[in-house]
Design a protein around this motif. Structure first.
Motif, PDB file in Angstrom:
ATOM      1  N   GLN A 131       0.781  -1.262  -0.015  1.00 26.08           N
ATOM      2  CA  GLN A 131      -0.055   0.099   0.017  1.00 26.08           C
ATOM      3  C   GLN A 131       0.917   1.306   0.035  1.00 26.08           C
ATOM      4  O   GLN A 131       0.468   1.968  -0.782  1.00 26.08           O
ATOM      5  CB  GLN A 131      -0.976  -0.188   1.249  1.00 26.08           C
ATOM      6  CG  GLN A 131      -1.885   0.913   1.326  1.00 26.08           C
ATOM      7  CD  GLN A 131      -2.556   0.761   2.588  1.00 26.08           C
ATOM      8  OE1 GLN A 131      -2.119   0.918   3.634  1.00 26.08           O
ATOM      9  NE2 GLN A 131      -3.821   0.907   2.678  1.00 26.08           N
ATOM     10  N   LEU A 132       1.823   1.120   0.733  1.00 26.19           N
ATOM     11  CA  LEU A 132       2.732   2.437   0.911  1.00 26.19           C
ATOM     12  C   LEU A 132       3.515   2.613  -0.329  1.00 26.19           C
ATOM     13  O   LEU A 132       3.624   3.823  -0.973  1.00 26.19           O
ATOM     14  CB  LEU A 132       3.728   2.307   2.236  1.00 26.19           C
ATOM     15  CG  LEU A 132       4.544   3.385   2.495  1.00 26.19           C
ATOM     16  CD1 LEU A 132       3.815   4.660   2.554  1.00 26.19           C
ATOM     17  CD2 LEU A 132       5.675   3.031   3.580  1.00 26.19           C
ATOM     18  N   TYR A 133       4.084   1.435  -0.841  1.00 26.20           N
ATOM     19  CA  TYR A 133       4.693   1.509  -2.265  1.00 26.20           C
ATOM     20  C   TYR A 133       3.741   2.045  -3.548  1.00 26.20           C
ATOM     21  O   TYR A 133       4.462   2.631  -4.276  1.00 26.20           O
ATOM     22  CB  TYR A 133       5.376   0.194  -2.639  1.00 26.20           C
ATOM     23  CG  TYR A 133       6.541  -0.239  -1.519  1.00 26.20           C
ATOM     24  CD1 TYR A 133       7.290   0.602  -0.905  1.00 26.20           C
ATOM     25  CD2 TYR A 133       6.702  -1.241  -1.234  1.00 26.20           C
ATOM     26  CE1 TYR A 133       8.406   0.279   0.008  1.00 26.20           C
ATOM     27  CE2 TYR A 133       7.606  -2.042  -0.499  1.00 26.20           C
ATOM     28  CZ  TYR A 133       8.471  -1.021  -0.026  1.00 26.20           C
ATOM     29  OH  TYR A 133       9.465  -1.360   1.039  1.00 26.20           O
ATOM     30  N   LEU A 134       2.668   1.395  -3.211  1.00 22.90           N
ATOM     31  CA  LEU A 134       1.737   2.157  -4.416  1.00 22.90           C
ATOM     32  C   LEU A 134       1.478   3.662  -4.326  1.00 22.90           C
ATOM     33  O   LEU A 134       1.796   4.293  -5.266  1.00 22.90           O
ATOM     34  CB  LEU A 134       0.480   1.425  -4.457  1.00 22.90           C
ATOM     35  CG  LEU A 134      -0.636   1.829  -5.488  1.00 22.90           C
ATOM     36  CD1 LEU A 134      -0.209   1.577  -6.661  1.00 22.90           C
ATOM     37  CD2 LEU A 134      -2.215   1.210  -5.010  1.00 22.90           C
ATOM     38  N   LEU A 159       2.790   6.193  -7.119  1.00 26.50           N
ATOM     39  CA  LEU A 159       1.714   6.991  -7.692  1.00 26.50           C
ATOM     40  C   LEU A 159       2.014   8.254  -7.878  1.00 26.50           C
ATOM     41  O   LEU A 159       2.153   9.226  -8.649  1.00 26.50           O
ATOM     42  CB  LEU A 159       0.558   6.900  -7.434  1.00 26.50           C
ATOM     43  CG  LEU A 159      -0.507   5.526  -7.505  1.00 26.50           C
ATOM     44  CD1 LEU A 159      -1.836   5.480  -6.978  1.00 26.50           C
ATOM     45  CD2 LEU A 159      -0.675   5.412  -9.222  1.00 26.50           C
ATOM     46  N   VAL A 160       2.581   8.899  -6.502  1.00 29.81           N
ATOM     47  CA  VAL A 160       3.034  10.202  -6.486  1.00 29.81           C
ATOM     48  C   VAL A 160       4.420  10.395  -7.208  1.00 29.81           C
ATOM     49  O   VAL A 160       4.614  11.440  -7.916  1.00 29.81           O
ATOM     50  CB  VAL A 160       3.442  10.644  -4.929  1.00 29.81           C
ATOM     51  CG1 VAL A 160       4.175  11.887  -4.792  1.00 29.81           C
ATOM     52  CG2 VAL A 160       2.032  10.631  -4.195  1.00 29.81           C
ATOM     53  N   SER A 161       5.218   9.626  -7.311  1.00 28.18           N
ATOM     54  CA  SER A 161       6.498   9.628  -8.027  1.00 28.18           C
ATOM     55  C   SER A 161       6.078   9.547  -9.640  1.00 28.18           C
ATOM     56  O   SER A 161       6.732  10.400 -10.147  1.00 28.18           O
ATOM     57  CB  SER A 161       7.290   8.343  -7.843  1.00 28.18           C
ATOM     58  OG  SER A 161       7.771   8.203  -6.539  1.00 28.18           O
ATOM     59  N   LEU A 162       5.191   8.799 -10.075  1.00 31.73           N
ATOM     60  CA  LEU A 162       4.672   8.755 -11.312  1.00 31.73           C
ATOM     61  C   LEU A 162       4.166  10.297 -11.814  1.00 31.73           C
ATOM     62  O   LEU A 162       4.517  10.766 -12.929  1.00 31.73           O
ATOM     63  CB  LEU A 162       3.740   7.712 -11.681  1.00 31.73           C
ATOM     64  CG  LEU A 162       3.162   7.703 -13.025  1.00 31.73           C
ATOM     65  CD1 LEU A 162       4.252   7.232 -14.079  1.00 31.73           C
ATOM     66  CD2 LEU A 162       2.205   6.699 -13.167  1.00 31.73           C
ATOM     67  N   ILE A 163       3.316  10.698 -10.829  1.00 27.84           N
ATOM     68  CA  ILE A 163       2.740  12.127 -11.180  1.00 27.84           C
ATOM     69  C   ILE A 163       3.658  13.195 -11.497  1.00 27.84           C
ATOM     70  O   ILE A 163       3.845  13.976 -12.252  1.00 27.84           O
ATOM     71  CB  ILE A 163       1.728  12.398 -10.070  1.00 27.84           C
ATOM     72  CG1 ILE A 163       0.371  11.438 -10.199  1.00 27.84           C
ATOM     73  CG2 ILE A 163       1.087  13.975 -10.132  1.00 27.84           C
ATOM     74  CD1 ILE A 163      -0.307  11.715  -8.747  1.00 27.84           C
ATOM     75  N   LEU A 164       4.899  13.132 -10.371  1.00 28.71           N
ATOM     76  CA  LEU A 164       5.787  14.029 -10.486  1.00 28.71           C
ATOM     77  C   LEU A 164       6.582  14.016 -11.841  1.00 28.71           C
ATOM     78  O   LEU A 164       7.113  14.979 -12.277  1.00 28.71           O
ATOM     79  CB  LEU A 164       6.574  14.199  -9.209  1.00 28.71           C
ATOM     80  CG  LEU A 164       5.947  14.441  -7.790  1.00 28.71           C
ATOM     81  CD1 LEU A 164       6.661  14.094  -6.573  1.00 28.71           C
ATOM     82  CD2 LEU A 164       5.399  15.799  -7.753  1.00 28.71           C
TER      83      LEU A 164
END
Length: 187
Positions: A155-158, A162-167
């Motif tokens: 859950q934490l890695y997802l 996702l935040v990393s992908l957005i950035l």
């Protein structure tokens, strides 16, 4: 000195003004992750983010509304294509604003257009709240499902992924925009 949990709540409120998707993913991950209770209340984080999300969207409406007072904007509004867009937003504000919430790159233009084209503010505000709650619920469902299947670390890695992908996508778009500007300047 400001308590750490208050800084977390303030950050959750401000984050949507910077990047909405990352703010939602971060707040939902914090809300859903059981370890967060050691630092701050996940429910308060989620509420602070939702308040920030709604307020960050409402002020975009007013920017569009304020642009109507400018002569260049009135000339722009008289163009036939924009009148058609305005009619569609006026006829289906809920559908338009729900789609804009979920389709990357359409939120800010849709919110500005709603204000500029005179969608009633009460209708706009209602659909902003409904779309924010719906979007947050969809992300929450995804995060919780992954947490159930893959555990707390998954859950934490997802959430982090996702935040990393957005950035990364945002950074790529900024880089491409600057690259295109430099190519135009060279010609």
């Amino acid at each position: 000195m400001i308590p750490a949990d208050l800084l977390i709540y303030l950050s959750a409120f401000i984050a949507p003004f910077v990047q909405e998707d990352a703010a939602v993913v971060g707040a939902v991950t914090a809300f859903a992750h059981p370890g967060m209770d050691k630092m701050a209340n996940g429910s308060v984080i989620l509420c602070a983010m939702l308040c920030g999300l709604v307020i960050s969207d409402l002020w975009k409406y007013w920017l569009g509304w304020a642009a109507r007072t400018q002569s260049w904007a009135r000339r722009f509004a008289d163009k036939p294509g924009l009148a058609d867009v305005g009619a569609k937003i006026q006829a289906h504000p809920g559908k338009t604003l729900m789609i804009a919430r979920f389709v990357p790159g359409t939120r800010i233009p849709a919110y500005l257009a709603a204000g500029f084209l005179g969608v009633p503010f009460g209708v706009f505000a209602l659909w902003i709240i409904v779309s924010a709650l719906t979007y947050t619920s969809v992300i929450w469902g995804l995060i919780v499902t992954v947490g159930t299947v893959a555990g707390q670390k998954g859950q934490l890695y997802l959430g982090l992924g996702l935040v990393s992908l957005i950035l990364i996508v945002m950074g790529g778009r900024l880089w491409m925009a600057r690259f295109k500007q430099s190519v135009r300047a060279d010609h």
